[in-house]
Design a protein around this motif. Structure first.
Motif, PDB file in Angstrom:
ATOM      1  N   ILE A  96       2.281  -4.209  -5.166  1.00 32.43           N
ATOM      2  CA  ILE A  96       1.402  -3.074  -4.855  1.00 32.43           C
ATOM      3  C   ILE A  96      -0.052  -3.455  -5.142  1.00 32.43           C
ATOM      4  CG2 ILE A  96       0.857  -0.668  -5.351  1.00 32.43           C
ATOM      5  CD1 ILE A  96       3.496  -1.023  -3.976  1.00 32.43           C
ATOM      6  N   LYS A  97      -0.876  -3.382  -4.111  1.00 33.60           N
ATOM      7  CA  LYS A  97      -2.303  -3.678  -4.239  1.00 33.60           C
ATOM      8  C   LYS A  97      -3.163  -2.423  -4.126  1.00 33.60           C
ATOM      9  CE  LYS A  97      -1.184  -7.993  -4.480  1.00 33.60           C
ATOM     10  NZ  LYS A  97      -1.157  -8.663  -5.807  1.00 33.60           N
ATOM     11  N   THR A  98      -2.721  -1.454  -3.321  1.00 30.41           N
ATOM     12  CA  THR A  98      -3.480  -0.222  -3.122  1.00 30.41           C
ATOM     13  C   THR A  98      -2.574   0.957  -3.409  1.00 30.41           C
ATOM     14  OG1 THR A  98      -4.813  -1.287  -1.394  1.00 30.41           O
ATOM     15  CG2 THR A  98      -4.858   1.118  -1.493  1.00 30.41           C
ATOM     16  N   LEU A  99      -3.054   1.879  -4.255  1.00 30.37           N
ATOM     17  CA  LEU A  99      -2.261   3.040  -4.649  1.00 30.37           C
ATOM     18  C   LEU A  99      -3.140   4.288  -4.578  1.00 30.37           C
ATOM     19  CD1 LEU A  99       0.361   4.237  -5.794  1.00 30.37           C
ATOM     20  CD2 LEU A  99      -0.534   3.769  -8.089  1.00 30.37           C
ATOM     21  N   GLY A 100      -2.769   5.209  -3.701  1.00 29.50           N
ATOM     22  CA  GLY A 100      -3.444   6.497  -3.613  1.00 29.50           C
ATOM     23  C   GLY A 100      -2.633   7.557  -4.327  1.00 29.50           C
ATOM     24  N   LEU A 101      -3.115   8.010  -5.471  1.00 27.77           N
ATOM     25  CA  LEU A 101      -2.359   8.944  -6.302  1.00 27.77           C
ATOM     26  C   LEU A 101      -3.217  10.132  -6.736  1.00 27.77           C
ATOM     27  CD1 LEU A 101       0.549   9.046  -7.398  1.00 27.77           C
ATOM     28  CD2 LEU A 101      -0.248   7.883  -9.459  1.00 27.77           C
ATOM     29  N   LEU A 112       0.843  -1.195   0.000  1.00 31.57           N
ATOM     30  CA  LEU A 112       0.000   0.000   0.000  1.00 31.57           C
ATOM     31  C   LEU A 112       0.875   1.240   0.000  1.00 31.57           C
ATOM     32  CD1 LEU A 112      -3.188   0.707   2.072  1.00 31.57           C
ATOM     33  CD2 LEU A 112      -1.358   2.386   2.020  1.00 31.57           C
ATOM     34  N   LEU A 113       0.629   2.128  -0.946  1.00 31.92           N
ATOM     35  CA  LEU A 113       1.293   3.420  -1.002  1.00 31.92           C
ATOM     36  C   LEU A 113       0.227   4.485  -1.222  1.00 31.92           C
ATOM     37  CD1 LEU A 113       3.843   5.206  -1.143  1.00 31.92           C
ATOM     38  CD2 LEU A 113       3.838   4.822  -3.625  1.00 31.92           C
ATOM     39  N   ASN A 114       0.146   5.422  -0.301  1.00 28.58           N
ATOM     40  CA  ASN A 114      -0.835   6.499  -0.411  1.00 28.58           C
ATOM     41  C   ASN A 114      -0.107   7.832  -0.378  1.00 28.58           C
ATOM     42  OD1 ASN A 114      -3.074   8.105  -0.428  1.00 28.58           O
ATOM     43  ND2 ASN A 114      -4.036   7.228   1.387  1.00 28.58           N
ATOM     44  N   VAL A 115      -0.009   8.473  -1.537  1.00 31.24           N
ATOM     45  CA  VAL A 115       0.632   9.783  -1.657  1.00 31.24           C
ATOM     46  C   VAL A 115      -0.360  10.788  -2.256  1.00 31.24           C
ATOM     47  CG1 VAL A 115       3.023   9.007  -1.739  1.00 31.24           C
ATOM     48  CG2 VAL A 115       1.649   8.989  -3.834  1.00 31.24           C
ATOM     49  N   SER A 116      -1.619  10.665  -1.893  1.00 30.12           N
ATOM     50  CA  SER A 116      -2.649  11.570  -2.387  1.00 30.12           C
ATOM     51  C   SER A 116      -2.419  12.980  -1.861  1.00 30.12           C
ATOM     52  CB  SER A 116      -4.029  11.086  -1.949  1.00 30.12           C
ATOM     53  OG  SER A 116      -4.277   9.778  -2.401  1.00 30.12           O
ATOM     54  N   ARG A 117      -2.964  13.956  -2.583  1.00 31.16           N
ATOM     55  CA  ARG A 117      -2.973  15.357  -2.164  1.00 31.16           C
ATOM     56  C   ARG A 117      -1.556  15.889  -1.977  1.00 31.16           C
ATOM     57  NH1 ARG A 117      -7.003  15.643   2.831  1.00 31.16           N
ATOM     58  NH2 ARG A 117      -6.370  17.821   2.685  1.00 31.16           N
ATOM     59  N   ASN A 118      -0.710  15.667  -2.989  1.00 31.75           N
ATOM     60  CA  ASN A 118       0.645  16.200  -2.987  1.00 31.75           C
ATOM     61  C   ASN A 118       0.869  16.996  -4.267  1.00 31.75           C
ATOM     62  OD1 ASN A 118       2.522  15.271  -0.614  1.00 31.75           O
ATOM     63  ND2 ASN A 118       1.202  13.509  -1.023  1.00 31.75           N
ATOM     64  N   LEU A 119       2.140  17.188  -4.634  1.00 34.39           N
ATOM     65  CA  LEU A 119       2.499  17.983  -5.819  1.00 34.39           C
ATOM     66  C   LEU A 119       3.253  17.145  -6.845  1.00 34.39           C
ATOM     67  CD1 LEU A 119       3.718  21.186  -3.909  1.00 34.39           C
ATOM     68  CD2 LEU A 119       1.463  20.771  -4.901  1.00 34.39           C
ATOM     69  N   LEU A 120       2.960  15.852  -6.892  1.00 30.28           N
ATOM     70  CA  LEU A 120       3.674  14.948  -7.781  1.00 30.28           C
ATOM     71  C   LEU A 120       3.192  15.105  -9.216  1.00 30.28           C
ATOM     72  CD1 LEU A 120       3.667  11.698  -5.618  1.00 30.28           C
ATOM     73  CD2 LEU A 120       5.636  13.141  -6.127  1.00 30.28           C
ATOM     74  N   SER A 121       4.153  15.128 -10.142  1.00 36.30           N
ATOM     75  CA  SER A 121       3.808  15.132 -11.568  1.00 36.30           C
ATOM     76  C   SER A 121       3.845  13.729 -12.145  1.00 36.30           C
ATOM     77  CB  SER A 121       4.759  16.042 -12.347  1.00 36.30           C
ATOM     78  OG  SER A 121       6.101  15.581 -12.223  1.00 36.30           O
ATOM     79  N   THR A 122       4.516  12.810 -11.457  1.00 44.17           N
ATOM     80  CA  THR A 122       4.589  11.442 -11.954  1.00 44.17           C
ATOM     81  C   THR A 122       5.033  10.515 -10.822  1.00 44.17           C
ATOM     82  OG1 THR A 122       5.443  10.043 -13.735  1.00 44.17           O
ATOM     83  CG2 THR A 122       7.004  11.526 -12.663  1.00 44.17           C
ATOM     84  N   LEU A 123       4.965   9.221 -11.102  1.00 41.18           N
ATOM     85  CA  LEU A 123       5.466   8.190 -10.193  1.00 41.18           C
ATOM     86  C   LEU A 123       5.992   7.071 -11.078  1.00 41.18           C
ATOM     87  CD1 LEU A 123       5.866   7.031  -7.370  1.00 41.18           C
ATOM     88  CD2 LEU A 123       3.529   6.130  -7.481  1.00 41.18           C
ATOM     89  N   GLU A 124       7.310   6.970 -11.157  1.00 41.94           N
ATOM     90  CA  GLU A 124       7.928   6.047 -12.106  1.00 41.94           C
ATOM     91  C   GLU A 124       8.032   4.644 -11.528  1.00 41.94           C
ATOM     92  OE1 GLU A 124      11.218   7.495 -14.481  1.00 41.94           O
ATOM     93  OE2 GLU A 124      11.028   9.460 -13.518  1.00 41.94           O
ATOM     94  N   VAL A 125       7.991   3.684 -12.412  1.00 42.46           N
ATOM     95  CA  VAL A 125       8.051   2.291 -12.003  1.00 42.46           C
ATOM     96  C   VAL A 125       9.380   1.968 -11.339  1.00 42.46           C
ATOM     97  CG1 VAL A 125       8.933   1.512 -14.245  1.00 42.46           C
ATOM     98  CG2 VAL A 125       7.646  -0.079 -12.803  1.00 42.46           C
TER      99      VAL A 125
END
Length: 640
Positions: free
Chosen positions: A383-388, A361-374
């Motif tokens: 990864i089963k849960t992804l907050g983006l 689980l990775l939750n990085v919601s409500r940030n300033l990310l332009s991408t998330l690279e593999v």
């Protein structure tokens, strides 16, 4: 004739029934045969016993107090919102649950509940309670739960909780408590859960938690505490969960939670001044869950975290953290959940989660990310849960892995959307079809714009700047490699600038060589070599001493106006001075040794001397005098 007796005093109804039954029995004995009489006697006897039982039950159970609601099946008395100024009288003694919330109870006097020996749950929340007297709860030997939340308590006297040997949960949150005194909770040996949040604690005495041998979970609120109550916490050897709220600290000190060997969960939240965690602040802990929320951490606390190899859950949400750097979280071998919601994340570097083989689980919601690279993950298959969601995402090839795995990912009901891409503005990740994905989520390989050969020759001590501008989609990053093909950092005498340039300050001969500019993005890279040659100062450039009118050295060359140039540097000066000093010291030492032995050869030396002399006044007076005698004076001098 059958006789019925009862030990207790009969009531009026009982006496009437007894009389009626007796009369009937007498009549039946004269009018009917024996079998019918016995049958009737038994029937009336059963009716008598039933009436007597109903009467005794109504006498034993007290009536429900006025303004309260009683449930006889659950043995519950609910007196909430009853406008009571004190604990009501006449409470049934067999009560198990007593609700006194939302009243105007201000004081609990000594032994207030002594008759309620079977009480299991007592709720006194939402009153205006200011005072709890010593032994106020004495007699509640069966009590398991006590709630005193949302009152006006400022201090709890020692002994207030006496007589509660089985209490397991105590809630004193949302009061105005200022201090916990020594031995405040000493009588609560069975207590397992204590909530003391939302108070005004300024001090917790070192022995305040003495006696809480069974405490498992503690919630503390110390907005006015200037230090972690480390000494007090050492009394809680069995503590499993610790929640700290509103600490007034800017740094969590080293060894703040020592001796809490069984602690598994630590929650620190709503600390607006907390900026850093000291390197050993979590030393001695074997946590499985750590939360530091709503604080001012500007970076992930890598050093304090590195020894928490059993950590499963990490929450750093609502902190102004901007970067998750690569290869610094690998020690958290068992980490499964990472939350960083509502922060200031700009970039998650390649390899940021390398080594986290169990991350699901990775939750990085409500940030300033332009991408998330593999490349940030050890493996995206776990990864089963992804907050983006709620990030300014640029939908290009870097997010292609998310779109392709969207059927296997749980987005928590908030699917990511494209924000910064013009042609895909506000597109939802779930809206893409398999056929259009390859043509929409694309990247363009970087290209260095000015490929003109840069070859610079300078003298030693000059500053040189090389330029390297590149374009691509996404915008490429520019790195510089030195002649040994090692990356250059943004600091130092030779540094890579943020605008993509390379600066060599005070160039030295050893800086000469070929430097490489590398522009890279998710689609590939491009490079450009530049050359630097630094000329060293010639040996004759050293400033010589000029000796005029002196004799000429054979090796010296003639200079201007007949002066002789003699190479003479600081090294020569030091050597000459050293040789001269050694010669002088040797000569002086030999002289002192010679004088020492010469004085010994003269025998014993006298340390005093007597000197005779003729004063001038005596000599001048003798010229005109009659006699020829003169007066001689003496003085003795001591040799030191």
């Amino acid at each position: 004739m059958i006789c019925l007796y009862h030990n207790d005093k009969p009531s009026r109804l009982t006496r009437r029934l007894f009389t009626a039954v007796s009369v009937c029995h007498m009549q039946a004995g004269h009018q009917m045969f024996e079998g019918i009489a016995i049958h009737r006697w038994l029937s009336w006897g059963a009716l008598y016993l039933l009436a007597a039982g109903v009467t005794l039950t109504s006498e034993t159970r007290q009536q429900c107090p006025q303004s309260c609601r009683c449930n006889t099946a659950l043995l519950e008395v609910n007196c909430s919102d009853g406008q009571f100024a004190g604990v009501p009288n006449g409470l049934p003694q067999d009560t198990k649950l007593l609700n006194l919330t939302h009243n105007k109870i201000k004081t609990l006097v000594r032994q207030q509940f002594q008759t309620l020996t079977q009480l299991f749950d007592l709720d006194l929340s939402d009153n205006i309670m200011v005072i709890i007297e010593v032994e106020a709860f004495l007699g509640l030997q069966s009590l398991r739960t006590l709630r005193l939340a949302r009152n006006r308590l400022k201090i709890i006297p020692v002994g207030a909780f006496a007589g509660l040997p089985k209490l397991q949960l105590l809630d004193i949150s949302s009061n105005e408590i200022l201090v916990f005194l020594d031995f405040t909770f000493r009588d609560l040996a069975a207590l397992q859960f204590m909530k003391a949040a939302a108070n005004d604690l300024v001090f917790i005495s070192h022995q305040a938690f003495t006696g809480l041998a069974s405490l498992q979970e503690l919630h503390l609120d110390g907005c006015n505490l200037t230090a972690v109550p480390t000494e007090a916490l050492t009394q809680l050897g069995e503590l499993r969960s610790l929640h700290f709220h509103r600490l007034g600290l800017d740094t969590l000190p080293n060894y703040s939670f020592r001796h809490l060997e069984h602690l598994k969960e630590l929650v620190i939240s709503h600390c607006p001044m907390l900026e850093t965690l000291s390197g050993n602040s979590l030393f001695g802990l074997n946590l499985t869950s750590l939360t530091v929320r709503h604080s001012k951490l500007s970076a992930v606390p890598y050093i304090p975290l590195h020894h928490l190899v059993y950590l499963v859950h990490l929450d750093l949400s609502f902190n102004p953290i901007t970067y998750i750097h690569g290869n610094l979280l690998g020690d958290l071998l068992r980490l499964q959940e990472l939350h960083l919601v509502g922060g200031s994340l700009l970039h998650i570097e390649i390899g940021a989660f390398r080594g986290l083989i169990h991350l699901r689980l990775l939750n990085v919601s409500r940030n300033l990310l332009s991408t998330l690279e593999v490349g940030a993950f050890h493996s995206v298959d776990t990864i089963k849960t992804l907050g983006l969601d709620d990030n300014p995402l640029a939908c290009d090839c870097r997010l292609l892995w998310v779109v392709r795995r969207r059927q296997y990912l749980d987005f928590g009901g908030n699917s990511p959307t494209c924000t910064t891409s013009i042609q895909l503005q506000d597109w939802n990740f779930l809206d893409f079809t398999e056929t259009e994905v390859p043509g929409l989520l694309t990247c363009r390989q970087p290209r260095i714009l000015n490929r003109k050969l840069q070859e610079v020759r300078v003298d030693q001590g000059h500053t040189v700047v090389f330029y390297c501008n590149a374009e691509g989609d996404p915008p490429p990053s520019v790195t510089w490699l030195n002649p040994r093909l090692k990356p250059l950092s943004p600091t130092g005498r030779i540094r890579a600038l943020s605008n993509g340039s390379l600066e060599v300050r005070y160039a030295q001969p050893q800086d000469s060589g070929t430097y490489l500019c590398v522009a890279s993005n998710a689609a590939g890279n491009n490079s450009l070599p530049v050359s630097l040659h630094v000329r060293a100062f010639p040996p004759s450039s050293k400033t010589p001493f000029r000796l005029k009118g002196w004799f000429a050295f054979p090796s010296a060359s003639p200079g201007v106006n007949g002066a002789q140039k003699v190479p003479f540097d600081i090294k020569t000066l030091l050597i000459a001075a050293t040789i001269g000093f050694l010669s002088f010291f040797s000569s002086v030492s030999i002289c002192f040794i010679f004088m020492f032995f010469w004085s010994k050869s003269k025998g014993q030396i006298k340390h005093t001397a007597t000197i005779a002399y003729v004063p001038r006044s005596a000599t001048s007076g003798s010229k005109g005098g009659a006699g020829n005698s003169t007066e001689t004076s003496r003085f003795t001098m001591k040799l030191i």
